[in-house]
Design a protein around this motif. Structure first.
Motif, PDB file in Angstrom:
ATOM      1  N   ARG A   1      -0.163  44.628  52.911  1.00 36.40           N
ATOM      2  CA  ARG A   1      -1.151  44.766  53.983  1.00 36.40           C
ATOM      3  C   ARG A   1      -1.228  43.487  54.808  1.00 36.40           C
ATOM      4  O   ARG A   1      -1.454  43.537  56.017  1.00 36.40           O
ATOM      5  N   VAL A   2      -1.044  42.365  54.163  1.00 35.35           N
ATOM      6  CA  VAL A   2      -0.972  41.104  54.899  1.00 35.35           C
ATOM      7  C   VAL A   2       0.235  41.129  55.831  1.00 35.35           C
ATOM      8  O   VAL A   2       0.150  40.746  56.994  1.00 35.35           O
ATOM      9  N   ALA A   3       1.349  41.624  55.316  1.00 36.01           N
ATOM     10  CA  ALA A   3       2.591  41.627  56.091  1.00 36.01           C
ATOM     11  C   ALA A   3       2.476  42.466  57.350  1.00 36.01           C
ATOM     12  O   ALA A   3       2.868  42.033  58.442  1.00 36.01           O
ATOM     13  N   ILE A   4       1.939  43.678  57.234  1.00 35.09           N
ATOM     14  CA  ILE A   4       1.862  44.526  58.425  1.00 35.09           C
ATOM     15  C   ILE A   4       0.832  43.974  59.409  1.00 35.09           C
ATOM     16  O   ILE A   4       1.003  44.106  60.626  1.00 35.09           O
ATOM     17  N   PHE A   5      -0.217  43.321  58.913  1.00 34.27           N
ATOM     18  CA  PHE A   5      -1.164  42.718  59.853  1.00 34.27           C
ATOM     19  C   PHE A   5      -0.520  41.546  60.589  1.00 34.27           C
ATOM     20  O   PHE A   5      -0.760  41.351  61.785  1.00 34.27           O
TER      21      PHE A   5
ATOM     22  N   VAL B   1       9.637  32.734  62.254  1.00 31.39           N
ATOM     23  CA  VAL B   1      10.157  31.982  61.100  1.00 31.39           C
ATOM     24  C   VAL B   1       9.147  32.040  59.953  1.00 31.39           C
ATOM     25  O   VAL B   1       9.504  32.285  58.792  1.00 31.39           O
ATOM     26  N   ALA B   2       7.877  31.818  60.282  1.00 34.31           N
ATOM     27  CA  ALA B   2       6.835  31.869  59.256  1.00 34.31           C
ATOM     28  C   ALA B   2       6.724  33.275  58.669  1.00 34.31           C
ATOM     29  O   ALA B   2       6.499  33.445  57.465  1.00 34.31           O
ATOM     30  N   PHE B   3       6.887  34.275  59.528  1.00 32.29           N
ATOM     31  CA  PHE B   3       6.804  35.654  59.050  1.00 32.29           C
ATOM     32  C   PHE B   3       7.957  35.970  58.111  1.00 32.29           C
ATOM     33  O   PHE B   3       7.789  36.673  57.100  1.00 32.29           O
ATOM     34  N   TRP B   4       9.144  35.476  58.424  1.00 34.37           N
ATOM     35  CA  TRP B   4      10.294  35.684  57.538  1.00 34.37           C
ATOM     36  C   TRP B   4      10.042  35.032  56.182  1.00 34.37           C
ATOM     37  O   TRP B   4      10.433  35.585  55.135  1.00 34.37           O
TER      38      TRP B   4
ATOM     39  N   PHE C   1       8.716  42.925  58.628  1.00 35.23           N
ATOM     40  CA  PHE C   1       9.490  42.046  59.509  1.00 35.23           C
ATOM     41  C   PHE C   1      10.423  42.858  60.401  1.00 35.23           C
ATOM     42  O   PHE C   1      10.550  42.571  61.604  1.00 35.23           O
ATOM     43  N   MET C   2      11.060  43.880  59.839  1.00 35.90           N
ATOM     44  CA  MET C   2      11.957  44.718  60.633  1.00 35.90           C
ATOM     45  C   MET C   2      11.186  45.497  61.702  1.00 35.90           C
ATOM     46  O   MET C   2      11.673  45.680  62.823  1.00 35.90           O
ATOM     47  N   ILE C   3       9.995  45.962  61.364  1.00 33.06           N
ATOM     48  CA  ILE C   3       9.169  46.668  62.350  1.00 33.06           C
ATOM     49  C   ILE C   3       8.844  45.752  63.524  1.00 33.06           C
ATOM     50  O   ILE C   3       8.962  46.130  64.690  1.00 33.06           O
ATOM     51  N   ALA C   4       8.439  44.516  63.212  1.00 32.55           N
ATOM     52  CA  ALA C   4       8.129  43.550  64.271  1.00 32.55           C
ATOM     53  C   ALA C   4       9.374  43.239  65.107  1.00 32.55           C
ATOM     54  O   ALA C   4       9.298  43.113  66.338  1.00 32.55           O
TER      55      ALA C   4
ATOM     56  N   LEU D   1      -0.344  50.035  67.398  1.00 32.91           N
ATOM     57  CA  LEU D   1      -0.753  51.131  66.522  1.00 32.91           C
ATOM     58  C   LEU D   1       0.462  51.866  65.958  1.00 32.91           C
ATOM     59  O   LEU D   1       0.495  52.202  64.758  1.00 32.91           O
ATOM     60  N   THR D   2       1.450  52.102  66.791  1.00 38.78           N
ATOM     61  CA  THR D   2       2.650  52.798  66.329  1.00 38.78           C
ATOM     62  C   THR D   2       3.359  52.005  65.237  1.00 38.78           C
ATOM     63  O   THR D   2       3.847  52.580  64.250  1.00 38.78           O
ATOM     64  N   ALA D   3       3.433  50.699  65.401  1.00 43.04           N
ATOM     65  CA  ALA D   3       4.042  49.852  64.375  1.00 43.04           C
ATOM     66  C   ALA D   3       3.301  50.002  63.049  1.00 43.04           C
ATOM     67  O   ALA D   3       3.920  50.087  61.971  1.00 43.04           O
TER      68      ALA D   3
END
Length: 505
Positions: free
Chosen positions: A242-246, A279-282, A290-293, A443-445
């Motif tokens: 949940r942290v990742a998608i946010f 970079v921080a997200f990776w 990450f792929m969605i972003a 929202l779609t992401a």
């Protein structure tokens, strides 16, 4: 075990919300109350106050209920200030408008009703648990244990849960319907995303211990948040996913903000920090988010708002049909797993495990396709010998179908995707701003992430409600006959607002 501070923070949160509403106003107050509550309050069910026959007092209920109360107080205050200002300035005929014309204009706005399709989905979502209860009255014998059937009163808790879940949607649908509100929501996601990214970097490097240090407990399994030579952050949410998608939504919000004219002065700074953010997200070690972003980032940066909405509508339609495609074997499961394995063997194995569990749970759900099995684990597949779980649910879609059947799935995901599909359908007739198009994309992401994960959050419902309310507002405006449109109406609203500002000054 949670500590005393966790309960103090939970029950003192309304005081913080009062400050937010007083400082920011009703629109931003709603946004920041929901965001702050979701991101920083201690998670349920570790920290909550269960009351029989009443919603659990937890991080979902407290922010939404507080915002609902305060927005009513704030709007009444605005109306009172406008009336006082008008009297003091001697503007009984505001802006020179005839009082009867002004009253007629107000009555016309009061006649605005929500889109009947949305209203129908809301009613079905709230009343659906009753049908689920009525179709699950029989006891179940599984794993040497007997699970009693549901009684009609059991549906009360499920109905309350649905209403609490939808409260951010209701608030946003009514009060976050303008381009200005959408711009404020995008900026709130930018700020909150940057704050959470900073905290995430700390936990990735030092270990995910912030929640334990502050509230006295770890919200999930520790082993799921250890990754190779580091960690996956969990912060103050239920799981690191949940942290990742946010964080993905935050990065996309930063990209959207770079294209909004209101943030011209901040554009260079936002563009500069995008690379370090990725970079921080990776480093957060969540491949799916990450792929969605990464997929949606170029769409944000290089496509027009109408094109963004069109692309998102395609994704949303696929999401809405995903269970049918999955059940019919039309999803290229083997190919998807193969690609994931090539990128990361561990992530590929995890994805394969999830997909196998989906097949098991889909077979279980097909036995009660209309209204599902209900809660209390009746929808899960258990071992016949020891009663242990033979399936582990992950995706929100399979959880919803298992518990509430196709009726529950279509109402829940219909409310989430309908505004996207409607805006795309009418895109040529609508003046879609960058902020609104950006929210559609964000929202779609989030919705795509609901296929493998269960991250349906108050923030998701807030964005969905804001888009639904905006479309309903545009739809209503287009339905007003041209002869009833008052060309001086904008002048009236502008002079009324000026009167309020003059009085406050």
């Amino acid at each position: 075990m949670s500590n005393l501070l966790s309960y103090i923070v939970l029950f003192s949160f309304p005081f913080l919300a009062v400050i937010l509403f007083n400082r920011l106003g009703a629109t931003k107050g709603i946004i920041w109350t929901i965001l702050a509550g979701y991101l920083f309050l201690p998670v349920r069910p570790v920290v909550e106050l269960p009351i029989p026959g009443f919603p659990h007092i937890d991080k979902t209920f407290v922010p939404a209920a507080t915002a609902l109360i305060l927005v009513g107080v704030a709007l009444r205050k605005e109306v009172r200030l406008a009336a006082i200002a008008a009297r003091r300035l001697g503007n009984e005929k505001i802006g020179g408008t005839n009082p009867e014309e002004h009253k007629s204009s107000q009555n016309m706005m009061k006649k605005q009703k929500g889109w009947w399709v949305v209203n129908l989905l809301v009613v079905l979502a709230v009343l659906g648990p009753i049908l689920t209860t009525l179709t699950n009255g029989e006891p179940l014998l599984r794993g040497g244990r007997v699970q009693s059937g549901f009684q009609l009163y059991d549906s009360g808790r499920a109905i309350i849960t649905v209403i609490v879940m939808l409260m951010p949607f209701f608030l946003a649908r009514k009060y976050l319907t303008t381009v200005e509100a959408h711009t404020a929501l995008v900026w709130a996601l930018v700020v909150a995303g940057l704050v959470y990214m900073s905290l995430s970097i700390y936990e990735v490097r030092m270990a995910p211990t912030l929640n334990r240090k502050l509230y006295g407990f770890f919200a999930h399994e520790w082993r799921q948040h250890v990754r190779r030579d580091g960690y996956r952050s969990i912060l103050f949410l239920e799981h690191g996913l949940r942290v990742a998608i946010f964080l993905a939504m935050g990065i996309l919000a930063v990209a959207v903000a770079t294209r909004i004219d209101e943030f011209k002065k901040k554009r260079k700074v936002l563009l500069i920090i995008l690379a370090p953010l990725f970079v921080a997200f990776w480093m957060a070690k969540s491949l799916g988010a990450f792929m969605i972003a990464l997929i949606f980032f170029p769409i944000v940066m290089f496509f027009s708002a109408r094109s963004q909405v069109t692309i998102c509508a395609i994704f949303s339609a696929m999401l809405l049909l995903y269970p049918m495609l999955r059940g019919a074997g039309l999803v290229p499961v083997e190919r998807i797993v193969s690609v994931a394995t090539e990128i990361d063997e561990q992530r590929g194995a995890s994805l394969l495990f999830r997909l196998k569990n989906e097949e098991i749970l889909l077979e279980r759900a097909s036995q009660k396709p209309l209204a599902g099995w209900g809660g209390q684990g009746r929808w899960l597949v258990l071992d016949d010998e020891n009663g242990g779980k033979s399936s582990i649910p992950d995706g929100r879609w399979i959880i919803t179908i298992g518990q509430y059947g196709w009726l529950g799935y279509l109402t829940e995901f219909g409310l989430l995707t309908l505004s996207i599909l409607a805006i795309a359908w009418k895109r040529r007739a609508l003046d879609i701003s960058i902020a609104t198009g950006g929210l559609v994309l964000i929202l779609t992401a989030n919705l795509i992430d609901l296929i493998p994960n269960s991250g349906l959050t108050p923030v998701t419902w807030l964005i969905a409600g804001a888009l639904t309310g905006w479309y309903e507002r545009q739809r209503f405006a287009a339905s007003i006959p041209s002869k009833s449109k008052n060309p001086r109406r904008t002048v009236v609203e502008r002079k009324s607002s000026s009167a309020v500002r003059a009085y406050r000054a």
